[in-house]
Design a protein around this motif. Structure first.
Motif, PDB file in Angstrom:
ATOM      1  N   ARG A 152      55.352 109.810  52.170  1.00 46.59           N
ATOM      2  CA  ARG A 152      56.571 110.404  51.635  1.00 46.59           C
ATOM      3  C   ARG A 152      57.689 109.378  51.728  1.00 46.59           C
ATOM      4  O   ARG A 152      57.847 108.739  52.766  1.00 46.59           O
ATOM      5  CB  ARG A 152      56.958 111.665  52.431  1.00 46.59           C
ATOM      6  N   VAL A 153      58.429 109.216  50.640  1.00 43.66           N
ATOM      7  CA  VAL A 153      59.525 108.244  50.642  1.00 43.66           C
ATOM      8  C   VAL A 153      60.592 108.655  51.644  1.00 43.66           C
ATOM      9  O   VAL A 153      60.689 109.814  52.044  1.00 43.66           O
ATOM     10  CB  VAL A 153      60.147 108.100  49.237  1.00 43.66           C
ATOM     11  N   GLY A 154      61.422 107.682  52.043  1.00 41.68           N
ATOM     12  CA  GLY A 154      62.480 107.933  53.004  1.00 41.68           C
ATOM     13  C   GLY A 154      63.662 108.675  52.403  1.00 41.68           C
ATOM     14  O   GLY A 154      63.680 109.017  51.212  1.00 41.68           O
ATOM     15  N   THR A 155      64.649 108.892  53.217  1.00 40.61           N
ATOM     16  CA  THR A 155      65.827 109.666  52.792  1.00 40.61           C
ATOM     17  C   THR A 155      67.136 108.926  53.058  1.00 40.61           C
ATOM     18  O   THR A 155      68.208 109.531  53.057  1.00 40.61           O
ATOM     19  CB  THR A 155      65.868 111.022  53.515  1.00 40.61           C
ATOM     20  N   SER A 156      67.067 107.626  53.272  1.00 40.84           N
ATOM     21  CA  SER A 156      68.280 106.872  53.607  1.00 40.84           C
ATOM     22  C   SER A 156      69.208 106.724  52.404  1.00 40.84           C
ATOM     23  O   SER A 156      68.749 106.445  51.287  1.00 40.84           O
ATOM     24  CB  SER A 156      67.925 105.481  54.118  1.00 40.84           C
ATOM     25  N   PRO A 157      70.513 106.865  52.619  1.00 42.77           N
ATOM     26  CA  PRO A 157      71.470 106.532  51.568  1.00 42.77           C
ATOM     27  C   PRO A 157      71.619 105.014  51.478  1.00 42.77           C
ATOM     28  O   PRO A 157      71.074 104.272  52.313  1.00 42.77           O
ATOM     29  CB  PRO A 157      72.767 107.180  52.068  1.00 42.77           C
ATOM     30  N   VAL A 158      72.360 104.550  50.500  1.00 44.49           N
ATOM     31  CA  VAL A 158      72.516 103.110  50.287  1.00 44.49           C
ATOM     32  C   VAL A 158      73.053 102.415  51.523  1.00 44.49           C
ATOM     33  O   VAL A 158      72.596 101.327  51.889  1.00 44.49           O
ATOM     34  CB  VAL A 158      73.439 102.842  49.080  1.00 44.49           C
ATOM     35  N   SER A 159      73.987 103.025  52.202  1.00 43.32           N
ATOM     36  CA  SER A 159      74.624 102.374  53.353  1.00 43.32           C
ATOM     37  C   SER A 159      73.658 102.084  54.487  1.00 43.32           C
ATOM     38  O   SER A 159      73.896 101.181  55.301  1.00 43.32           O
ATOM     39  CB  SER A 159      75.774 103.248  53.868  1.00 43.32           C
ATOM     40  N   ASP A 160      72.545 102.827  54.565  1.00 41.95           N
ATOM     41  CA  ASP A 160      71.550 102.623  55.618  1.00 41.95           C
ATOM     42  C   ASP A 160      70.229 102.082  55.088  1.00 41.95           C
ATOM     43  O   ASP A 160      69.276 101.914  55.851  1.00 41.95           O
ATOM     44  CB  ASP A 160      71.278 103.947  56.348  1.00 41.95           C
ATOM     45  N   GLY A 208      58.107 105.081  53.237  1.00 47.69           N
ATOM     46  CA  GLY A 208      59.411 105.199  53.876  1.00 47.69           C
ATOM     47  C   GLY A 208      59.768 104.021  54.766  1.00 47.69           C
ATOM     48  O   GLY A 208      60.772 104.059  55.472  1.00 47.69           O
ATOM     49  N   ARG A 209      58.971 102.960  54.721  1.00 47.54           N
ATOM     50  CA  ARG A 209      59.278 101.765  55.522  1.00 47.54           C
ATOM     51  C   ARG A 209      60.351 100.925  54.854  1.00 47.54           C
ATOM     52  O   ARG A 209      61.097 100.210  55.526  1.00 47.54           O
ATOM     53  CB  ARG A 209      58.008 100.935  55.729  1.00 47.54           C
ATOM     54  N   LEU A 210      60.352 100.945  53.536  1.00 38.45           N
ATOM     55  CA  LEU A 210      61.437 100.399  52.732  1.00 38.45           C
ATOM     56  C   LEU A 210      62.045 101.549  51.940  1.00 38.45           C
ATOM     57  O   LEU A 210      61.364 102.531  51.646  1.00 38.45           O
ATOM     58  CB  LEU A 210      60.922  99.344  51.750  1.00 38.45           C
ATOM     59  N   ASP A 211      63.303 101.411  51.578  1.00 39.19           N
ATOM     60  CA  ASP A 211      63.942 102.443  50.760  1.00 39.19           C
ATOM     61  C   ASP A 211      63.994 102.078  49.291  1.00 39.19           C
ATOM     62  O   ASP A 211      64.151 102.965  48.444  1.00 39.19           O
ATOM     63  CB  ASP A 211      65.357 102.711  51.279  1.00 39.19           C
ATOM     64  N   ALA A 212      63.840 100.778  48.982  1.00 39.25           N
ATOM     65  CA  ALA A 212      63.882 100.364  47.584  1.00 39.25           C
ATOM     66  C   ALA A 212      63.264  98.983  47.430  1.00 39.25           C
ATOM     67  O   ALA A 212      63.260  98.173  48.364  1.00 39.25           O
ATOM     68  CB  ALA A 212      65.319 100.345  47.069  1.00 39.25           C
ATOM     69  N   TYR A 213      62.776  98.745  46.226  1.00 36.09           N
ATOM     70  CA  TYR A 213      62.192  97.453  45.856  1.00 36.09           C
ATOM     71  C   TYR A 213      62.557  97.166  44.413  1.00 36.09           C
ATOM     72  O   TYR A 213      62.534  98.061  43.559  1.00 36.09           O
ATOM     73  CB  TYR A 213      60.674  97.503  46.018  1.00 36.09           C
ATOM     74  N   ALA A 214      62.889  95.914  44.113  1.00 33.21           N
ATOM     75  CA  ALA A 214      63.190  95.519  42.739  1.00 33.21           C
ATOM     76  C   ALA A 214      62.702  94.099  42.499  1.00 33.21           C
ATOM     77  O   ALA A 214      62.858  93.222  43.356  1.00 33.21           O
ATOM     78  CB  ALA A 214      64.690  95.601  42.472  1.00 33.21           C
ATOM     79  N   GLU A 215      62.101  93.895  41.322  1.00 36.46           N
ATOM     80  CA  GLU A 215      61.635  92.557  40.958  1.00 36.46           C
ATOM     81  C   GLU A 215      61.435  92.470  39.456  1.00 36.46           C
ATOM     82  O   GLU A 215      61.066  93.448  38.808  1.00 36.46           O
ATOM     83  CB  GLU A 215      60.321  92.228  41.668  1.00 36.46           C
ATOM     84  N   ARG A 216      61.696  91.274  38.930  1.00 31.49           N
ATOM     85  CA  ARG A 216      61.445  91.017  37.512  1.00 31.49           C
ATOM     86  C   ARG A 216      60.485  89.832  37.370  1.00 31.49           C
ATOM     87  O   ARG A 216      60.236  89.109  38.317  1.00 31.49           O
ATOM     88  CB  ARG A 216      62.745  90.721  36.787  1.00 31.49           C
ATOM     89  N   ASP A 255      62.179 103.264  44.365  1.00 32.25           N
ATOM     90  CA  ASP A 255      62.974 103.618  45.542  1.00 32.25           C
ATOM     91  C   ASP A 255      62.799 105.087  45.901  1.00 32.25           C
ATOM     92  O   ASP A 255      62.001 105.801  45.292  1.00 32.25           O
ATOM     93  CB  ASP A 255      64.454 103.289  45.315  1.00 32.25           C
ATOM     94  N   ASN A 256      63.581 105.515  46.863  1.00 38.32           N
ATOM     95  CA  ASN A 256      63.485 106.890  47.356  1.00 38.32           C
ATOM     96  C   ASN A 256      64.190 107.900  46.454  1.00 38.32           C
ATOM     97  O   ASN A 256      64.216 109.088  46.751  1.00 38.32           O
ATOM     98  CB  ASN A 256      64.034 106.985  48.779  1.00 38.32           C
TER      99      ASN A 256
END
Length: 278
Positions: A152-160, A208-216, A255-256
């Motif tokens: 299950r993905v995490g629940t962190s907001p951007v600030s965390d 839920g170990r990472l909250d987001a990933y981005a790559e091109r 992301d989450n």
């Protein structure tokens, strides 16, 4: 396609077999056996042999399917079912003995991802999902006992949030973009990481170990299995333009769901007219 769960579990076994081969070869690996595909983009006999092993097993499992493979050992014509294979995601990590590196296998029907399996070789974790069936990770002890955890993905907001902003091989084109993204998020989020494996970064978002990933500038084999695992874990996956039709492109934002608007907004700014390469 019927019996997706059964097929997924069989593919997990194939990924583990390839992972076992890679693990054994890593113990005696020499950098002299590395070939350069492009600048900073490497391949070795381990990638190629792993792919041949996987392709052979998958042909037995589903004879009528085609293939999209990183090392080109198999192809496709007009098949609706396609296996999408990265036989060793994170080759640079593997060469240096630096985890993570993984086997990634997905099955597609047209533009739909039916199942995905990612086997993290160093840790022995097998992440998997099938369409509509949820996402899971399995671990096997030395005695053969299996433990399974629902992802299950995490629940962190951007600030965390803990973000993974990867560095693709196309450095000349992407350097302005990644520079702007790091400048935008550094100090505004929990922290930023770079793993060197797209498949594992996606699975870590699902767990839920990472909250987001981005790559091109990545291939379908890099992200296809992991993308389904994120979605089945309740996460959000689009391309850099925010489209959910990402399976034929070369960019992924996963992301989450909570941080998605902020991440897409930052990417749009980084990929402005001042950065036409994006």
């Amino acid at each position: 396609m019927k019996h997706l769960e059964t097929t997924t579990r069989l593919v997990c076994d194939i990924a583990r077999e390839a992972g076992s081969y890679i693990r054994k070869e890593r113990a005696a690996f020499s950098v002299e056996k590395v070939e350069r595909k492009h600048a900073h983009d490497y391949v070795s006999y381990v990638d190629k042999n792993s792919e041949r092993l996987i392709v052979g097993k998958l042909r037995e499992l589903l004879p009528g399917a085609g293939f999209i493979t990183e090392e080109g050992s198999a192809g496709h014509t007009d098949e609706r079912l396609l296996w999408v294979i990265d036989p060793l995601d994170g080759t640079t990590n593997f060469i240096h003995g630096f985890a993570p590196y993984a086997v990634s296998i997905a099955l597609m029907q047209d533009s739909d991802i039916l199942m995905g399996v990612v086997y993290e070789i160093a840790s022995g974790e097998c992440f998997y999902a099938w369409r509509g069936g949820g996402a899971y990770v399995e671990r096997r002890s030395e005695t053969g006992e299996v433990s399974r955890e629902t992802l299950r993905v995490g629940t962190s907001p951007v600030s965390d949030a803990l973000l993974c902003l990867q560095l693709p091989y196309n450095s000349d084109a992407y350097k302005p973009v990644i520079g702007r993204l790091i400048d935008h998020f550094y100090g505004r989020v929990g922290s930023i990481r770079m793993l060197g494996s797209a498949a594992i970064a996606l699975c870590y978002v699902a767990a839920g170990r990472l909250d987001a990933y981005a790559e091109r500038y990545i291939g379908q084999w890099d992200y296809m299995a992991g993308a389904l695992i994120v979605m089945e874990a309740g996460g959000c996956v689009t391309d850099y333009d925010g489209s959910s039709d990402f399976t034929r492109g070369d960019s992924v934002v996963a992301d989450n769901g909570i941080v998605h608007p902020d991440l897409l907004d930052a990417i749009r700014q980084a990929c402005s007219s001042r950065n036409p390469s994006c």
